[in-house]
Design a protein around this motif. Structure first.
Motif, mmCIF file in Angstrom:
data_model
loop_
_atom_site.group_PDB
_atom_site.id
_atom_site.type_symbol
_atom_site.label_atom_id
_atom_site.label_comp_id
_atom_site.label_asym_id
_atom_site.label_seq_id
_atom_site.Cartn_x
_atom_site.Cartn_y
_atom_site.Cartn_z
ATOM 1 N N SER A 85 -33.948 -4.090 10.645
ATOM 2 C CA SER A 85 -33.848 -5.492 11.038
ATOM 3 C C SER A 85 -33.957 -6.386 9.817
ATOM 4 O O SER A 85 -34.446 -5.984 8.770
ATOM 5 N N PHE A 86 -33.492 -7.599 10.005
ATOM 6 C CA PHE A 86 -33.774 -8.688 9.078
ATOM 7 C C PHE A 86 -34.783 -9.535 9.844
ATOM 8 O O PHE A 86 -34.464 -10.070 10.909
ATOM 9 N N THR A 87 -36.014 -9.607 9.359
ATOM 10 C CA THR A 87 -37.091 -10.250 10.100
ATOM 11 C C THR A 87 -37.311 -11.666 9.581
ATOM 12 O O THR A 87 -37.392 -11.887 8.379
ATOM 13 N N VAL A 88 -37.407 -12.596 10.521
ATOM 14 C CA VAL A 88 -37.520 -14.012 10.212
ATOM 15 C C VAL A 88 -38.824 -14.552 10.802
ATOM 16 O O VAL A 88 -39.066 -14.409 12.006
ATOM 17 N N ASP A 89 -39.658 -15.145 9.974
ATOM 18 C CA ASP A 89 -40.874 -15.787 10.458
ATOM 19 C C ASP A 89 -40.533 -17.136 11.083
ATOM 20 O O ASP A 89 -39.617 -17.830 10.619
ATOM 21 N N ASP A 118 -42.227 -9.660 23.341
ATOM 22 C CA ASP A 118 -43.462 -10.237 23.876
ATOM 23 C C ASP A 118 -43.568 -11.641 23.300
ATOM 24 O O ASP A 118 -42.595 -12.155 22.748
ATOM 25 N N GLU A 119 -44.721 -12.263 23.418
ATOM 26 C CA GLU A 119 -44.882 -13.631 22.914
ATOM 27 C C GLU A 119 -44.741 -13.724 21.398
ATOM 28 O O GLU A 119 -44.433 -14.774 20.868
ATOM 29 N N GLU A 120 -44.953 -12.621 20.718
ATOM 30 C CA GLU A 120 -44.946 -12.607 19.256
ATOM 31 C C GLU A 120 -43.589 -12.235 18.653
ATOM 32 O O GLU A 120 -43.362 -12.491 17.484
ATOM 33 N N TRP A 121 -42.710 -11.606 19.428
ATOM 34 C CA TRP A 121 -41.482 -11.030 18.889
ATOM 35 C C TRP A 121 -40.301 -11.231 19.821
ATOM 36 O O TRP A 121 -40.431 -11.174 21.034
ATOM 37 N N ALA A 122 -39.122 -11.422 19.219
ATOM 38 C CA ALA A 122 -37.849 -11.421 19.942
ATOM 39 C C ALA A 122 -36.792 -10.954 18.949
ATOM 40 O O ALA A 122 -36.987 -11.044 17.734
ATOM 41 N N CYS A 123 -35.686 -10.434 19.457
ATOM 42 C CA CYS A 123 -34.617 -10.023 18.542
ATOM 43 C C CYS A 123 -33.257 -10.308 19.173
ATOM 44 O O CYS A 123 -33.145 -10.490 20.384
ATOM 45 N N VAL A 124 -32.259 -10.366 18.320
ATOM 46 C CA VAL A 124 -30.869 -10.482 18.774
ATOM 47 C C VAL A 124 -30.096 -9.322 18.169
ATOM 48 O O VAL A 124 -30.390 -8.867 17.060
ATOM 49 N N TYR A 125 -29.129 -8.829 18.944
ATOM 50 C CA TYR A 125 -28.347 -7.675 18.515
ATOM 51 C C TYR A 125 -26.922 -7.830 19.023
ATOM 52 O O TYR A 125 -26.662 -8.568 19.988
ATOM 53 N N ALA A 126 -26.000 -7.129 18.401
ATOM 54 C CA ALA A 126 -24.578 -7.253 18.713
ATOM 55 C C ALA A 126 -24.286 -6.793 20.140
ATOM 56 O O ALA A 126 -24.866 -5.811 20.611
ATOM 57 N N GLN A 170 -40.546 -22.675 -0.781
ATOM 58 C CA GLN A 170 -39.212 -22.254 -1.210
ATOM 59 C C GLN A 170 -38.625 -21.268 -0.207
ATOM 60 O O GLN A 170 -39.349 -20.513 0.427
ATOM 61 N N GLN A 171 -37.297 -21.258 -0.107
ATOM 62 C CA GLN A 171 -36.658 -20.231 0.710
ATOM 63 C C GLN A 171 -36.812 -18.892 0.004
ATOM 64 O O GLN A 171 -36.826 -18.821 -1.213
ATOM 65 N N MET A 172 -36.940 -17.836 0.776
ATOM 66 C CA MET A 172 -37.066 -16.508 0.191
ATOM 67 C C MET A 172 -35.810 -15.696 0.433
ATOM 68 O O MET A 172 -35.533 -14.739 -0.278
ATOM 69 N N ALA A 173 -35.058 -16.051 1.442
ATOM 70 C CA ALA A 173 -33.819 -15.355 1.785
ATOM 71 C C ALA A 173 -33.037 -16.254 2.725
ATOM 72 O O ALA A 173 -33.592 -17.182 3.322
ATOM 73 N N HIS A 174 -31.761 -15.976 2.840
ATOM 74 C CA HIS A 174 -30.971 -16.657 3.856
ATOM 75 C C HIS A 174 -29.834 -15.734 4.269
ATOM 76 O O HIS A 174 -29.512 -14.784 3.570
ATOM 77 N N ILE A 175 -29.251 -16.014 5.419
ATOM 78 C CA ILE A 175 -28.161 -15.190 5.940
ATOM 79 C C ILE A 175 -26.853 -15.931 5.717
ATOM 80 O O ILE A 175 -26.761 -17.136 5.978
#
Length: 141
Positions: free
Chosen positions: A11-15, A38-46, A78-83
């Motif tokens: 995954s690419f994890t985003v805070d 759950d309340e702490e996590w969600a994801c998107v997938y193709a 500062q940004q650390m990464a971007h898509i």
């Protein structure tokens, strides 16, 4: 027994402060599926892959999250990464992203891409890249 090292992107994890809301934004933008963990996590997938299939974009709750400043400023987060997202029509992609909830960054540096900010303030780029769009190697993007 195979001793060869194997590494796969999971995954690419985003805070963010609200993983469910940010997952909804990216699911709308990419026309992907959402899995609320759950309340702490969600994801998107193709689409067309199994729920929870990797690689995915994973969103984790961080109550201390502070959006990065774009462009960079001394003493600011500062940004650390971007898509980067390849698009076939830059102006239509910008309109669509803003309809989904993104904003256009105040400063831009090229006519070939637009720096956008997601609802949590993460920068991402929409890049006019016809060769990538037409390539079968990047079919999930």
């Amino acid at each position: 027994m195979d001793d060869e090292l194997k590494i796969k992107m999971y995954s690419f994890t985003v805070d963010c402060k609200n993983p469910h809301e940010l997952a909804k934004f990216y699911a709308a933008l990419l026309k992907w599926e959402i899995m609320f963990i759950d309340e702490e996590w969600a994801c998107v997938y193709a689409p067309g892959t199994n729920q929870g299939t990797y690689p995915c974009i994973l969103f984790q709750r961080n109550p201390e999250y502070k959006p990065p400043v774009w462009p960079e400023e001394p003493e600011a987060q500062q940004q650390m990464a971007h898509i980067d997202f390849a698009v076939n029509d830059l102006e239509k992609a910008v309109q669509y992203a803003t309809h989904c909830g993104a904003t256009i960054a105040d400063e831009q540096f090229s006519n070939n891409w637009r720096v956008m900010l997601d609802p949590a303030g993460h920068p991402f780029c929409l890049c006019q890249m016809k060769s990538i769009i037409e390539s079968t190697h990047f079919a999930l993007l």
